[in-house]
Design an enzyme around this catalytic site. Structure first.
Site, PDB file in Angstrom:
ATOM      1  CB  ILE A 130      -0.985  -0.145   1.166  1.00  0.00           C
ATOM      2  CG1 ILE A 130      -1.849  -1.111   1.109  1.00  0.00           C
ATOM      3  CG2 ILE A 130      -1.756   1.329   1.269  1.00  0.00           C
ATOM      4  CD1 ILE A 130      -2.958  -1.220   2.409  1.00  0.00           C
ATOM      5  CG  ASP A 131       3.320   4.316  -2.775  1.00  0.00           C
ATOM      6  OD1 ASP A 131       4.113   4.902  -2.027  1.00  0.00           O
ATOM      7  OD2 ASP A 131       3.352   5.142  -4.003  1.00  0.00           O
ATOM      8  CB  THR A 133       0.316   4.257   4.724  1.00  0.00           C
ATOM      9  OG1 THR A 133       1.383   3.622   4.344  1.00  0.00           O
ATOM     10  CG2 THR A 133      -0.338   2.734   5.448  1.00  0.00           C
ATOM     11  NE  ARG A 262       9.128  10.910  -2.900  1.00  0.00           N
ATOM     12  CZ  ARG A 262       7.936  10.748  -2.496  1.00  0.00           C
ATOM     13  NH1 ARG A 262       6.972  11.242  -3.287  1.00  0.00           N
ATOM     14  NH2 ARG A 262       7.761  10.246  -1.268  1.00  0.00           N
TER      15      ARG A 262
HETATM   16  P1  AMP Z   1       3.742  10.068  -1.211  1.00  0.00           P
HETATM   17  O1  AMP Z   1       2.477   9.519  -0.960  1.00  0.00           O
HETATM   18  O2  AMP Z   1       4.195  10.352  -2.595  1.00  0.00           O
HETATM   19  O3  AMP Z   1       4.029  11.204  -0.284  1.00  0.00           O
HETATM   20  O4  AMP Z   1       4.902   9.014  -0.688  1.00  0.00           O
HETATM   21  C1  AMP Z   1       4.718   7.902   0.223  1.00  0.00           C
HETATM   22  C2  AMP Z   1       6.088   7.439   0.557  1.00  0.00           C
HETATM   23  O5  AMP Z   1       6.838   8.344   1.077  1.00  0.00           O
HETATM   24  C3  AMP Z   1       6.103   6.389   1.600  1.00  0.00           C
HETATM   25  O6  AMP Z   1       5.892   5.203   0.933  1.00  0.00           O
HETATM   26  C4  AMP Z   1       7.486   6.328   2.203  1.00  0.00           C
HETATM   27  O7  AMP Z   1       8.124   5.397   1.765  1.00  0.00           O
HETATM   28  C5  AMP Z   1       8.056   7.644   1.607  1.00  0.00           C
HETATM   29  N1  AMP Z   1       8.682   8.616   2.587  1.00  0.00           N
HETATM   30  C6  AMP Z   1       8.544   8.504   3.806  1.00  0.00           C
HETATM   31  N2  AMP Z   1       9.303   9.667   4.384  1.00  0.00           N
HETATM   32  C7  AMP Z   1       9.941  10.102   3.525  1.00  0.00           C
HETATM   33  C8  AMP Z   1      10.777  11.298   3.391  1.00  0.00           C
HETATM   34  N3  AMP Z   1      11.197  11.950   4.382  1.00  0.00           N
HETATM   35  N4  AMP Z   1      10.985  11.886   2.106  1.00  0.00           N
HETATM   36  C9  AMP Z   1      10.726  11.453   0.941  1.00  0.00           C
HETATM   37  N5  AMP Z   1       9.687  10.149   1.059  1.00  0.00           N
HETATM   38  C10 AMP Z   1       9.486   9.503   2.049  1.00  0.00           C
HETATM   39 MG    MG Z   2       5.300   3.717  -0.328  1.00  0.00          MG
END
Ligand code: AMP
Ligand code: MG
Length: 337
Positions: A130-131, A133, A262
């Site tokens: 689950i990307d 979460t 990003r």
């Molecule tokens: P998003 O939904 O695009 O914000 O990305 C979710 C993903 O961000 C999660 O699966 C994490 O693995 C990742 N994540 C966690 N902490 C960080 C961080 N400090 N910088 C960038 N990505 C992160």
């Molecule tokens: Mg993820």
């Protein structure tokens, strides 16, 4: 006529992602907030993560028993008496998505098949069960993401996006779509309600002033004040589209937005390969370029993280160079890298 490359892997990945997406939807409707536990990195992880990883690992193992898996989860928190309650729920949910039931022991073993260290050689699947979460818990965007990497190159990517409208122009319409790509074979969208695949491509924008960009909802995952400066420098006037998960890559690849920023919030964070493998191939196959903030290609051969990259910039091939120039000007005003 010879079969297309990776046809079997593509079909198995679609089946696995659809099965896991169904389990996630079932988890969401049943979810009680008390069932969320906290990992060291403070991101909430739910029984959905474990169930979806178990379903996908189990399906992959049946067809490709030799393949390694780099998955986000491991079974540590499901073991022993402390993990019993959670383990029983995960077992029930995982089995609801599988033809052949797992036992408690085989469940833990199946989840732990995802602990491979990654690297430059051989075949491995990158899995984020689950990307997004946080999006999942809010009832917003999340994605079940699976990619096949061979000798460090992403070859197949499949993403299931249960809450994404099938047509971005009809936000209240039908939801639930699958994005499918194989290197050299293009990018496709298929809706959960059908087996028909439609080729997709990035929008062909004429000028950056018409462009829109997307970024994380979570300001802890991407620097939103830097992105505002970059957008201003590029002449982008539309408000950012904020969305969790690799749904951002999916949106770009079908033309809903033109740029994905990003931007690192800390110098020490290393992006995880499962957060970018499938999405980056999808955007590349749809006419985009995906790189880090320095314009370097993402290198999936360095282990479980993109250890030699920093941040991610995805954009239509026609404008990617200009976006990188603006990123460099804003992040490194002195010209130092
Ligand atoms: P998003 O939904 O695009 O914000 O990305 C979710 C993903 O961000 C999660 O699966 C994490 O693995 C990742 N994540 C966690 N902490 C960080 C961080 N400090 N910088 C960038 N990505 C992160
Ligand atoms: Mg993820």
């Amino acid at each position: 006529m010879s079969a297309l490359a990776f046809a079997a892997e593509r079909a198995v990945a679609i089946h696995a992602v659809l099965s896991a997406s169904n389990v996630c939807q079932r988890v969401f409707t049943k979810l009680v907030s008390g069932e969320t536990i906290t990992k060291k990195d403070k991101s909430p992880v739910t029984i959905g993560d474990y169930s979806a990883q178990a379903v996908i690992n189990s399906i992959l193992y049946k067809s490709f028993p030799e393949d390694r898996i780099v998955g986000e989860e491991d079974s540590k928190d499901l073991r022993g008496e402390e993990g019993r309650q959670m383990r029983e729920k995960v077992l029930e949910l995982a089995n609801s998505g599988l033809d052949e039931a797992l036992t408690e022991d085989s469940l833990l073993e199946t989840i732990d098949r995802g602990t491979f260290a990654g690297g430059a050689h051989g075949r491995m699947w990158a899995l984020d069960p689950i990307d997004g979460t946080k999006g999942f818990l809010r009832g917003e965007q999340f994605a079940v993401c699976l990619a096949l990497i061979v000798d460090g190159q992403v070859q197949v990517g499949v993403m299931g996006c249960p809450n994404l409208p099938v047509d971005a122009k009809d936000k209240d319409g039908e939801k639930g779509c699958l994005f499918i790509t194989v290197k050299g074979q293009g990018a496709f969208q298929r809706n959960f309600s059908s087996t028909k695949e439609t080729p997709i491509s990035m929008s062909s924008i004429q000028s950056l002033t018409e462009a829109s960009f997307c970024e994380s909802v979570e300001s802890g995952h991407s620097n939103q004040s830097d992105s505002a400066k970059i957008a201003a420098l590029l002449g982008i006037t539309k408000a950012p589209v904020r969305m969790d998960s690799q749904c951002k890559y999916c949106s770009l690849s079908r033309g809903d937005a033109e740029v994905y920023l990003r931007l690192p919030v800390s110098a020490s964070y290393e992006e995880k390969i499962w957060d970018h493998a499938s999405g980056s191939l999808l955007v590349s196959e749809a006419g985009g370029i995906v790189s880090d903030i320095h314009g370097r290609p993402l290198d999936f051969s360095k282990g479980r993280t993109l250890a030699t990259n920093s941040g991610v910039i995805a954009a239509h091939a026609k404008i990617h160079g200009r976006v990188i120039d603006a990123v460099q000007k804003v992040l490194f005003p002195e010209g130092k890298l």
